[in-house]
Every structure is written in structure tokens, then in C-alpha cells.
Design an enzyme around this catalytic site. Structure first.
Site: not given
Length: 505
Positions: A12, A179
Site C-alpha cells: 500500500d 478502494e
């Protein structure tokens, strides 16, 4: 571009620029310190500089489940300050941290209200209005798991309260789990970058644009603009991207995995960070294809425990580490074990007090010299409480010698191998070796072989070798990656030194 950008369990990635330096932040889940940070002067070669959460109270990791904790930070530099928003999943919730320097110290973090979800982004328009954009996934409550798409609010960063109810922005092309939103003002046009398709093999990057940060947003005709799904590229699961402008163009960072085996099915190190260049065509970004850098150097890191631990060392959920001491025995790290009645609800009695570092190479070796005269402890490669491979040592007070035990723990299944060795400090080791075979057999399906043993030099003895595929996210069902290190299960265990060696091939 150098790839992987940051090898090992560093997923991430989020990137920003401050002056002539670039900064990268990654997820860390249940491990502490939390939110690892890297810096670079060329947006390509990354050096670890520390963490955002380094003190008790900044995160509430103590009781988070496996793969809870720090999810998907966004780091930005605005008004001469660093800002970082992140979800402390199943802990404090959405948080906003600030700092004058990326190296810290960072603030204690204020809780953000009215932005229940994950993958929070922070951006400001020209008037100074702050926007928090996020993926509206409900984590807890009666409707746990409900997804509301990409949402946005205007935020008061002083109080941490949203100034309005969330609005829906744009949730991609219809693939599952929109997302990882990031919002950018690029020369007067607002771009909304997201991931969709799930963080597994369908992961992809999509983008939309608008004249205003609140939309309406219109998707790129070429969406998804980047994905390795349904290909045999050595990097899979590519998505969760972030952009930054450099002096000579643009860079993009994103997560990916390196699955191995005959069916390209098992990624030993979990989700890692990768990077590429991008260019613009007709007002839309085009991400340039990546290749793995063929000759990345290996590493050999030796720790003598005669000075404070480096930034690579992490513990599980525990910010205090009052069970670890460098002062009790000069030149040794002494770990105090625990007992079942003192374990938290998420802890495993096999090695509750653990310190380790991420596996960053497909070929690796861990070794430590251990004095277990007063306890039980050893080495472990860990995915979570229910999935770990260990080798430990304990004294047998009846016979006067020591017992070395290798253990494989896979959910409800456990297997052990034992050997007796003379009493005294003992070197234990674990190695991982990639499976390099073209044969069509069960062995070729795996990613690597994990071996356990003791001793060194001509006196080394292997106890067992096991299939590494069972210690991957593809079987352990966690978002994380392998973390290997030392632990004390019970009593007091002392470690004279620890060595990590790794090669990328």
C-alpha cells in the site's frame, strides 16, 4: 526503474514530495513500530528513515486481530508540514498524524469522525478546503463487510470532525472492492485514482477526472489503466497506486506480489512495493510497463545487540516492549517469555514475545546464538499466530542436555521434530530456498523450501525441511508477509547475535 522498489512486506505505498526529497509510507498492520517510512532523492532508490507510530498510544494494536491495525496510509506535504491519514483497523479507527519532519516525531494522532471506512486520502483545494476521500467499507457492527464505494467529505483537521455527510464520488468500472482513492489537482483538473478488482489477482488501477474535487467524475475510456491480471508477468496483484510529479516527469508507486511455483500461485513475501514512470496522453495517465531488476544486490545484516535495534526490527502489537532488554546482560538481547494467563486474546502461546524483521529476498538465511538456560525460545518465520515455522531450544533439567525442536504450525495442524544437543549457547538457523525446477510434480508447485537446523560451519545439522507454500498469503489468508526473528516463549532467553542474509535469486 528499480523493481521491486521496496522488497518484502511493505504494501500500500503512498508517495509525496517535499522540496527535492521524496517520501514513501506503507502499511504495517499488527506490527509495531507502525507505518514505515522511506526517503529518496530520485524517487527510485529508497532508504528507510523510521516510522510514524513509535510511541504507545499512537495506535491501539493491543487487541486487533491478525491483519488488523495499520491499513493504507496516505502521506502528503502541505503548508510546510507532513500529513498522514491512515485507518487503525479494529483499533482507534481513522487517524490523522502530522509532523514538521518526516523523520519525526509525529503527533499522537487525532481520530477522524464521519469517515468510517478504509484507505483514507487527504487533499486540499486552492482555497484551503481539506477533503478526506475514502473507501466506504464497514468493518464492524451489524452490517460488517458492507461496501459503499468511494466517498468524500470536507474535513476540519483541527477537531477531526467531518463538515458534512459523506457523498459518493466515483466507484470505478463496476469491479469489486473500489478502494485506495487518491485525489490530485493536476494543472487545474482533478483526478481520482482508485484500485478495483480486489487486492488479489484481479487487482487493477482505474482513474477518473473532474473540474472540481467534489466531481462529477468521468472515467478514463481505457480503464483499468494498469493491471497484470490474466497474464504471466512475474509481478501480480498490481494495484493500490499513488502518483507524484518529479523534475523530469511523473512516477507511480503501487503494490504487487511475486508469486512462484509451476502455477505461479504462492507469494512468499506477500504484497510488496513497485514503481514505474508514467506519461500523459490526451489528459489521461499511461503507466509504463515494469520489469524486475535482474541484478539487485543481496544483503548480510549482522546484529550484535550492543546498541539499540535498527528501524527494521518490529514486534507484534506491543509498543512497550518491556519484556526486551539490552541492559540486563552486556552485549546480549534478553527476552522475557510469558505465561498463558498473561496473553492477550490475539496472541499465540508458542512465541508471544517476538522481535523480527521482514523477509525481503527469495533466498534467505536467519541465524542466532541463543542461551536458553533459563527458558524456552528460538527463531521463527511468522505469518500470523496460527501460521509460523519455528526452531527453538530448551534445557532438559533431568538429563542436563538441551532439546532442539523444529515446529510447523498451520492453523489446527502442528508437527514437530526434535534433537538433543549439549548444554550451552547454541546457534539455531532457518533458511528459505526458492524452488527452481521445471518438472511437473508437487514439489514444483511450491514457491520455496524452508529448512531448520542448529550449529554452524562443519558442525551444522539440519533437522527438517518443509514446503514454504503454507507460509504465504495464498494459504494463510492474511494481507501481510513473512517476518522472521527471535522469540521467548517462557522464562528468560538471551541472544548474543542475529544474522540475516538474503539473495534475490
Amino acid at each position: 526503474m528499480l523493481n521491486p522498489a521496496v522488497p518484502g512486506f511493505y504494501p500500500d505505498p503512498s508517495i509525496c514530495r517535499a522540496g527535492r526529497t521524496y517520501y514513501l509510507a506503507c502499511s504495517s498492520f499488527e506490527y509495531f513500530p507502525g507505518v514505515p517510512l522511506f526517503s529518496s532523492t530520485d524517487a527510485e532508490h529508497w532508504t528507510p528513515i523510521g516510522h510514524v507510530a513509535t510511541r504507545p498510544g499512537q495506535l491501539a494494536l493491543e487487541d486487533v486481530p491478525t491483519a488488523g491495525g495499520v491499513w493504507a496510509p496516505t502521506i502528503r506535504f502541505h503548508d510546510d508540514r507532513f500529513w498522514l491519514v491512515v485507518a487503525d483497523a479494529f483499533g482507534r479507527g481513522p487517524l490523522l498524524f502530522t509532523a514538521d519532519r518526516a523523520e519525526g516525531p509525529w503527533s499522537d494522532g487525532i481520530e477522524l469522525h464521519g469517515v468510517e471506512g478504509i484507505d483514507h486520502d487527504i487533499a486540499w483545494d486552492a482555497d484551503g478546503t481539506c477533503y478526506i476521500t475514502f473507501s466506504g467499507l464497514t468493518l464492524e457492527g451489524e452490517q460488517s463487510g458492507t461496501h459503499h464505494g468511494i466517498q468524500q467529505v470536507r474535513m476540519d483537521t483541527t477537531t477531526g470532525h467531518a463538515l458534512e455527510k459523506p457523498r459518493s464520488l466515483w466507484s470505478g468500472t463496476g469491479l469489486k472492492f473500489p478502494e485506495a482513492p487518491h485525489l490530485y489537482d493536476v494543472d487545474g483538473t482533478w483526478y481520482l485514482l482508485i484500485a478495483e478488482g480486489g487486492t488479489g489477482r484481479g487487482h487493477s488501477i482505474s482513474i477518473a477526472r473532474a473540474d472540481h474535487p467534489e466531481g462529477p467524475f468521468h472515467g478514463c475510456p481505457a480503464n483499468p489503466i494498469y493491471s497484470h491480471r490474466s497474464t504471466n508477468h512475474p509481478v501480480q496483484n498490481t494495484g493500490h497506486a499513488d502518483l507524484v510529479r518529479t523534475d523530469d516527469g511523473w512516477r507511480v508507486v503501487f503494490l504487487g506480489t511475486r508469486p512462484a511455483g509451476l502455477t505461479q500461485a504462492f507469494a512468499a513475501m506477500g504484497r510488496e512495493s513497485f514503481q514505474s514512470t508514467l506519461h500523459w496522453v490526451d489528459g489521461w495517465p499511461v503507466i509504463d510497463p515494469i520489469t524486475l531488476t535482474p541484478d539487485l544486490p543481496g544483503t548480510k545484516a549482522h546484529t550484535d545487540f550492543d546498541e539499540p535495534l535498527g528501524v527494521e526490527w518490529v514486534s507484534v502489537r506491543d509498543a512497550k516492549r518491556d519484556w526486551a532488554s539490552l541492559d540486563t546482560r552486556l552485549g546480549w538481547l534478553v527476552l522475557q517469555g510469558s505465561t498463558p494467563d498473561t496473553l492477550g486474546p490475539a496472541m499465540d502461546a508458542s512465541h508471544p514475545h517476538f522481535l523480527g524483521r521482514r523477509q525481503q529476498h527469495i533466498r534467505s538465511r536467519y541465524a542466532a546464538s541463543i542461551d536458553a538456560a533459563d527458558g524456552i525460545g528460538g527463531l521463527s518465520i511468522r505469518y500470523d499466530e496460527l501460521h509460523h515455522y519455528d526452531i527453538e531450544i530448551q534445557p532438559d533439567h533431568d538429563t542436563g542436555d538441551y532439546l532442539v525442536r523444529a515446529r510447523v504450525r498451520l492453523a489446527q495442524v502442528e508437527q514437530t521434530w526434535e534433537r538433543r544437543v549439549p548444554a550451552g549457547p547454541t546457534v539455531l538457523w532457518i533458511t528459505t530456498t526458492p524452488v527452481l525446477t521445471n518438472g511437473f510434480d508437487p514439489h514444483a508447485m511450491s514457491c520455496d523450501t524452508v529448512r531448520f537446523g542448529y550449529g554452524q560451519g562443519p558442525d551444522t545439522t539440519e533437522i527438517a525441511d518443509v514446503d514454504g507454500r503454507y507460509l504465504t498469503a495464498d494459504t494463510a489468508a492474511a494481507f501481510t508477509g513473512r517476518v522472521a526473528g527471535i522469540y521467548a516463549a517462557t522464562g528468560t532467553v538471551a541472544f548474543d547475535w542475529f544474522t540475516y542474509e538474503g539473495e534475490h535469486r
